[in-house]
Design a protein around this motif. Structure first.
Motif, PDB file in Angstrom:
ATOM      1  N   ILE A 107       0.684  -1.258  -0.095  1.00 16.16           N
ATOM      2  CA  ILE A 107      -0.047  -0.076  -0.010  1.00 16.16           C
ATOM      3  C   ILE A 107       0.889   1.199  -0.193  1.00 16.16           C
ATOM      4  O   ILE A 107       2.111   1.061   0.209  1.00 16.16           O
ATOM      5  CB  ILE A 107      -0.951  -0.026   0.960  1.00 16.16           C
ATOM      6  CG1 ILE A 107      -0.411   0.100   2.681  1.00 16.16           C
ATOM      7  CG2 ILE A 107      -1.866  -1.335   1.116  1.00 16.16           C
ATOM      8  CD1 ILE A 107      -0.980   0.417   3.629  1.00 16.16           C
ATOM      9  N   ARG A 108       0.290   2.229  -0.384  1.00 13.30           N
ATOM     10  CA  ARG A 108       1.212   3.789  -0.356  1.00 13.30           C
ATOM     11  C   ARG A 108       0.141   4.711   0.455  1.00 13.30           C
ATOM     12  O   ARG A 108      -1.028   4.677   0.117  1.00 13.30           O
ATOM     13  CB  ARG A 108       1.124   4.205  -1.714  1.00 13.30           C
ATOM     14  CG  ARG A 108       1.965   5.476  -1.803  1.00 13.30           C
ATOM     15  CD  ARG A 108       1.858   6.083  -3.468  1.00 13.30           C
ATOM     16  NE  ARG A 108       2.902   5.079  -4.120  1.00 13.30           N
ATOM     17  CZ  ARG A 108       3.285   5.333  -5.467  1.00 13.30           C
ATOM     18  NH1 ARG A 108       2.459   6.369  -5.941  1.00 13.30           N
ATOM     19  NH2 ARG A 108       4.041   4.369  -5.992  1.00 13.30           N
ATOM     20  N   ILE A 109       0.836   5.128   1.549  1.00 15.38           N
ATOM     21  CA  ILE A 109       0.272   5.950   2.501  1.00 15.38           C
ATOM     22  C   ILE A 109       0.729   7.351   2.371  1.00 15.38           C
ATOM     23  O   ILE A 109       1.797   7.643   2.371  1.00 15.38           O
ATOM     24  CB  ILE A 109       0.135   5.374   3.786  1.00 15.38           C
ATOM     25  CG1 ILE A 109       1.621   5.425   4.163  1.00 15.38           C
ATOM     26  CG2 ILE A 109      -0.790   4.149   3.882  1.00 15.38           C
ATOM     27  CD1 ILE A 109       1.606   4.695   5.524  1.00 15.38           C
ATOM     28  N   MET A 110      -0.112   8.245   2.249  1.00 12.10           N
ATOM     29  CA  MET A 110       0.265  10.052   2.360  1.00 12.10           C
ATOM     30  C   MET A 110       0.737  10.121   3.869  1.00 12.10           C
ATOM     31  O   MET A 110      -0.009   9.950   4.897  1.00 12.10           O
ATOM     32  CB  MET A 110      -0.643  10.709   2.078  1.00 12.10           C
ATOM     33  CG  MET A 110      -1.436  10.416   0.576  1.00 12.10           C
ATOM     34  SD  MET A 110      -0.083  10.072  -0.786  1.00 12.10           S
ATOM     35  CE  MET A 110       0.276  11.762  -0.917  1.00 12.10           C
ATOM     36  N   VAL A 111       2.106  10.795   3.779  1.00 14.30           N
ATOM     37  CA  VAL A 111       2.732  10.726   5.004  1.00 14.30           C
ATOM     38  C   VAL A 111       1.904  11.948   5.975  1.00 14.30           C
ATOM     39  O   VAL A 111       1.571  11.788   7.084  1.00 14.30           O
ATOM     40  CB  VAL A 111       4.194  11.311   4.876  1.00 14.30           C
ATOM     41  CG1 VAL A 111       4.747  11.684   6.430  1.00 14.30           C
ATOM     42  CG2 VAL A 111       4.866   9.951   4.277  1.00 14.30           C
ATOM     43  N   HIS A 112       1.452  13.093   5.327  1.00 11.13           N
ATOM     44  CA  HIS A 112       0.819  14.112   6.160  1.00 11.13           C
ATOM     45  C   HIS A 112      -0.348  13.507   6.702  1.00 11.13           C
ATOM     46  O   HIS A 112      -0.623  14.145   7.761  1.00 11.13           O
ATOM     47  CB  HIS A 112       0.577  15.133   5.098  1.00 11.13           C
ATOM     48  CG  HIS A 112      -0.280  16.381   5.705  1.00 11.13           C
ATOM     49  ND1 HIS A 112       0.412  17.119   6.587  1.00 11.13           N
ATOM     50  CD2 HIS A 112      -1.416  16.705   5.482  1.00 11.13           C
ATOM     51  CE1 HIS A 112      -0.476  17.959   7.041  1.00 11.13           C
ATOM     52  NE2 HIS A 112      -1.801  17.801   6.416  1.00 11.13           N
ATOM     53  N   ASP A 113      -1.204  12.677   5.911  1.00  9.40           N
ATOM     54  CA  ASP A 113      -2.533  12.174   6.524  1.00  9.40           C
ATOM     55  C   ASP A 113      -2.093  11.227   7.731  1.00  9.40           C
ATOM     56  O   ASP A 113      -3.138  11.114   8.489  1.00  9.40           O
ATOM     57  CB  ASP A 113      -3.446  11.708   5.398  1.00  9.40           C
ATOM     58  CG  ASP A 113      -3.586  12.755   4.298  1.00  9.40           C
ATOM     59  OD1 ASP A 113      -3.938  14.014   4.901  1.00  9.40           O
ATOM     60  OD2 ASP A 113      -3.642  12.412   3.150  1.00  9.40           O
ATOM     61  N   LEU A 114      -0.933  10.348   7.445  1.00  5.62           N
ATOM     62  CA  LEU A 114      -0.782   9.541   8.556  1.00  5.62           C
ATOM     63  C   LEU A 114      -0.288  10.397   9.728  1.00  5.62           C
ATOM     64  O   LEU A 114      -0.867   9.884  10.853  1.00  5.62           O
ATOM     65  CB  LEU A 114       0.548   8.799   8.046  1.00  5.62           C
ATOM     66  CG  LEU A 114       1.095   8.084   9.324  1.00  5.62           C
ATOM     67  CD1 LEU A 114       0.318   6.866   9.910  1.00  5.62           C
ATOM     68  CD2 LEU A 114       2.649   7.495   8.762  1.00  5.62           C
ATOM     69  N   MET A 115       0.237  11.368   9.497  1.00  2.00           N
ATOM     70  CA  MET A 115       0.649  12.310  10.891  1.00  2.00           C
ATOM     71  C   MET A 115      -0.749  12.814  11.498  1.00  2.00           C
ATOM     72  O   MET A 115      -0.884  12.871  12.817  1.00  2.00           O
ATOM     73  CB  MET A 115       1.286  13.715  10.669  1.00  2.00           C
ATOM     74  CG  MET A 115       2.823  13.039   9.706  1.00  2.00           C
ATOM     75  SD  MET A 115       3.867  12.453  11.376  1.00  2.00           S
ATOM     76  CE  MET A 115       5.532  12.660  10.604  1.00  2.00           C
ATOM     77  N   LYS A 116      -1.817  13.299  10.708  1.00  2.00           N
ATOM     78  CA  LYS A 116      -2.767  13.679  11.045  1.00  2.00           C
ATOM     79  C   LYS A 116      -3.703  12.540  11.951  1.00  2.00           C
ATOM     80  O   LYS A 116      -4.145  12.803  13.053  1.00  2.00           O
ATOM     81  CB  LYS A 116      -3.905  14.187  10.073  1.00  2.00           C
ATOM     82  CG  LYS A 116      -3.412  15.631   9.821  1.00  2.00           C
ATOM     83  CD  LYS A 116      -4.335  16.329   8.615  1.00  2.00           C
ATOM     84  CE  LYS A 116      -3.917  17.836   8.521  1.00  2.00           C
ATOM     85  NZ  LYS A 116      -5.149  18.285   7.621  1.00  2.00           N
ATOM     86  N   PHE A 117      -4.064  11.527  11.249  1.00  2.00           N
ATOM     87  CA  PHE A 117      -4.724  10.310  11.922  1.00  2.00           C
ATOM     88  C   PHE A 117      -4.189   9.887  13.195  1.00  2.00           C
ATOM     89  O   PHE A 117      -4.886   9.723  14.114  1.00  2.00           O
ATOM     90  CB  PHE A 117      -4.484   9.354  10.762  1.00  2.00           C
ATOM     91  CG  PHE A 117      -5.452   8.029  11.228  1.00  2.00           C
ATOM     92  CD1 PHE A 117      -6.989   8.098  10.848  1.00  2.00           C
ATOM     93  CD2 PHE A 117      -5.214   6.823  11.567  1.00  2.00           C
ATOM     94  CE1 PHE A 117      -7.826   7.209  11.091  1.00  2.00           C
ATOM     95  CE2 PHE A 117      -6.141   5.763  12.090  1.00  2.00           C
ATOM     96  CZ  PHE A 117      -7.295   6.196  11.713  1.00  2.00           C
ATOM     97  N   THR A 118      -2.948   9.878  13.224  1.00  2.00           N
ATOM     98  CA  THR A 118      -2.386   9.155  14.561  1.00  2.00           C
ATOM     99  C   THR A 118      -1.896  10.421  15.618  1.00  2.00           C
ATOM    100  O   THR A 118      -1.228   9.813  16.485  1.00  2.00           O
ATOM    101  CB  THR A 118      -1.175   8.264  14.202  1.00  2.00           C
ATOM    102  OG1 THR A 118      -0.217   9.201  13.475  1.00  2.00           O
ATOM    103  CG2 THR A 118      -1.364   7.412  13.304  1.00  2.00           C
ATOM    104  N   ASN A 119      -1.982  11.339  15.146  1.00  2.00           N
ATOM    105  CA  ASN A 119      -1.997  12.622  16.210  1.00  2.00           C
ATOM    106  C   ASN A 119      -0.515  12.943  16.217  1.00  2.00           C
ATOM    107  O   ASN A 119       0.036  13.143  17.729  1.00  2.00           O
ATOM    108  CB  ASN A 119      -2.545  12.539  17.713  1.00  2.00           C
ATOM    109  CG  ASN A 119      -2.463  13.825  18.336  1.00  2.00           C
ATOM    110  OD1 ASN A 119      -2.743  14.837  17.760  1.00  2.00           O
ATOM    111  ND2 ASN A 119      -2.473  13.593  19.536  1.00  2.00           N
ATOM    112  N   ARG A 120       0.301  12.697  15.539  1.00  2.00           N
ATOM    113  CA  ARG A 120       1.760  12.725  15.548  1.00  2.00           C
ATOM    114  C   ARG A 120       2.416  14.042  15.361  1.00  2.00           C
ATOM    115  O   ARG A 120       1.650  15.103  14.688  1.00  2.00           O
ATOM    116  CB  ARG A 120       2.588  11.731  14.563  1.00  2.00           C
ATOM    117  CG  ARG A 120       2.656  10.395  14.950  1.00  2.00           C
ATOM    118  CD  ARG A 120       3.376   9.601  14.141  1.00  2.00           C
ATOM    119  NE  ARG A 120       3.530   8.174  14.491  1.00  2.00           N
ATOM    120  CZ  ARG A 120       4.977   7.950  14.985  1.00  2.00           C
ATOM    121  NH1 ARG A 120       5.860   8.712  15.061  1.00  2.00           N
ATOM    122  NH2 ARG A 120       4.911   6.661  15.416  1.00  2.00           N
ATOM    123  N   ASP A 121       3.519  14.516  15.630  1.00  2.00           N
ATOM    124  CA  ASP A 121       4.001  15.695  15.583  1.00  2.00           C
ATOM    125  C   ASP A 121       4.603  15.877  14.067  1.00  2.00           C
ATOM    126  O   ASP A 121       5.117  15.149  13.479  1.00  2.00           O
ATOM    127  CB  ASP A 121       5.433  16.010  16.607  1.00  2.00           C
ATOM    128  CG  ASP A 121       6.439  17.190  16.207  1.00  2.00           C
ATOM    129  OD1 ASP A 121       5.690  18.064  15.776  1.00  2.00           O
ATOM    130  OD2 ASP A 121       7.339  17.205  16.756  1.00  2.00           O
TER     131      ASP A 121
END
Length: 369
Positions: A107-121
């Motif tokens: 799979i290919r995931i967008m890093v910015h959206d991963l950050m948002k979803f997981t509440n990452r810095d």
């Protein structure tokens, strides 16, 4: 006053999150539910700390007839915080599966959206930590006989991520637009076999690793029950903790009377038993029914939207209660079907109660095709 045991909301404004497959990089999807495979909730596949000094170290965990052997990679063991990447991937793949789309290990995931979803810095340091996380996931090897997706009598050896790659930006910065991951077949079997649970998105606000691990275990075992009890020693074992009891107890004490674990209150009893009690919700007080919702069990994937100014939300507590009446069905698809139907009805006094009652009336005693 901010709770010191919780992380702040780093992305307070809601947004959609993206999953792109290898052949359609324009595909976008609304991901609003946190999903996890069941096996990694119950067993300590992810460690409480990376312990980089333990590279190549082998650890073994046994419970009943099942076992897990973990071998650390060059960067140490994958941690419970690294599991955020698994969570995002699983949640996206379940969404795609509910929409009758093909899924696979890559799979290919967008890093910015991963950050948002997981509440990452989302800072530059946050991107560096994300790269370190995927390194630990790729380096940690797992050997286990725990079955997933109905595949039994097998011993499987896999990496928590089999491989990954990402593009470097032209200016040489470390921030990348996307990650391309190859997930283990063991995890894909769980997703395809519906061996998944829905969790509260507030999980990503939990600051301490041990508290996250405890919440995962409670989600697996408490389910729709009003409360669940476990011995201190067994809870510590399931967390993969090797610390002395007095230190482990101090972490339990932090949870008592503190709004840290989503959906659950914690009590340490005198006999070294830990009691987890579901916080009361409206749906616990009243189960309303709605004849207009009755129909045959055929959940079709429907995008959840709003009806006028009304947004229909189903709590994680109601999701778990509904699973009692539809144990082998895809509860995510059922939820989407309910939301689509509820748009045509008047606002419910208790949306959770109406949802549970509808699932019971439609799916009780029925099995998936």
């Amino acid at each position: 006053m901010r709770n010191r045991l919780l992380l702040p909301d780093r992305h307070p404004v809601g947004d959609f999150f993206v999953l792109d497959n290898l052949f359609d990089v324009s595909l976008k999807s609304d991901v609003s539910l946190l999903r996890s495979d069941v096996a990694s909730l119950e067993h300590p596949i992810f460690k409480l700390s990376s312990r980089k000094g333990d590279k190549e170290k082998l650890e073994r965990y046994e419970h009943g007839d099942y076992y897990i052997e973990l071998r650390a990679g060059p960067e140490g063991f994958a941690t419970i915080f690294d599991k955020d990447i698994w969570y995002y991937a699983i949640s996206n793949l379940i969404r795609r599966q509910n929409n009758m789309e093909a899924i696979g290990q890559t799979i290919r995931i967008m890093v910015h959206d991963l950050m948002k979803f997981t509440n990452r810095d989302p800072s530059g340091d946050g991107y560096d930590r994300l790269e370190a996380a995927v390194d630990r996931l790729a380096g940690t090897r797992v050997k286990t006989n725990i079955p997933t997706g109905g595949v039994v009598d097998e011993v499987t050896n896999f990496g928590l991520i089999e491989s990954y790659k990402y593009p470097r930006r032209k200016n040489g910065a470390k921030r990348s637009d996307y990650l391309e991951l190859v997930l283990p077949k063991w995890l894909l079997n769980a997703i395809e076999g519906k061996d998944v649970l829905t969790m509260n998105m507030k999980y990503f606000n939990i600051r301490k690793a041990i508290h996250r691990q405890i919440y995962e275990i409670v989600c697996k075992h408490c389910g729709y029950q009003e409360n669940w009890k476990i011995g201190l020693e067994l809870l510590k074992k399931k967390c993969g903790s090797s610390q002395a009891n007095k230190h482990f107890i101090s972490y339990i004490r932090e949870l008592e009377g503190n709004d840290v674990l989503p959906d659950y209150e914690v009590t340490l009893e005198r006999n070294n038993m830990v009691l987890f009690t579901k916080r009361p919700t409206k749906s616990a007080k009243k189960d309303a029914t709605s004849p207009a919702l009755a129909s045959g069990p055929s959940p079709q994937p429907v995008k959840a939207t709003t009806s006028g100014e009304r947004k229909i939300l189903i709590s994680s507590d109601a999701i778990e209660r509904a699973k009692v009446w539809a144990p082998r069905w895809d509860i995510g698809a059922i939820e989407q079907q309910y939301i689509a139907r509820a748009h045509n009805l008047e606002t419910a006094f208790d949306e959770d109660a109406r949802f549970v009652a509808w699932v019971k009336s439609v799916y009780k005693g029925n099995t998936p095709p």
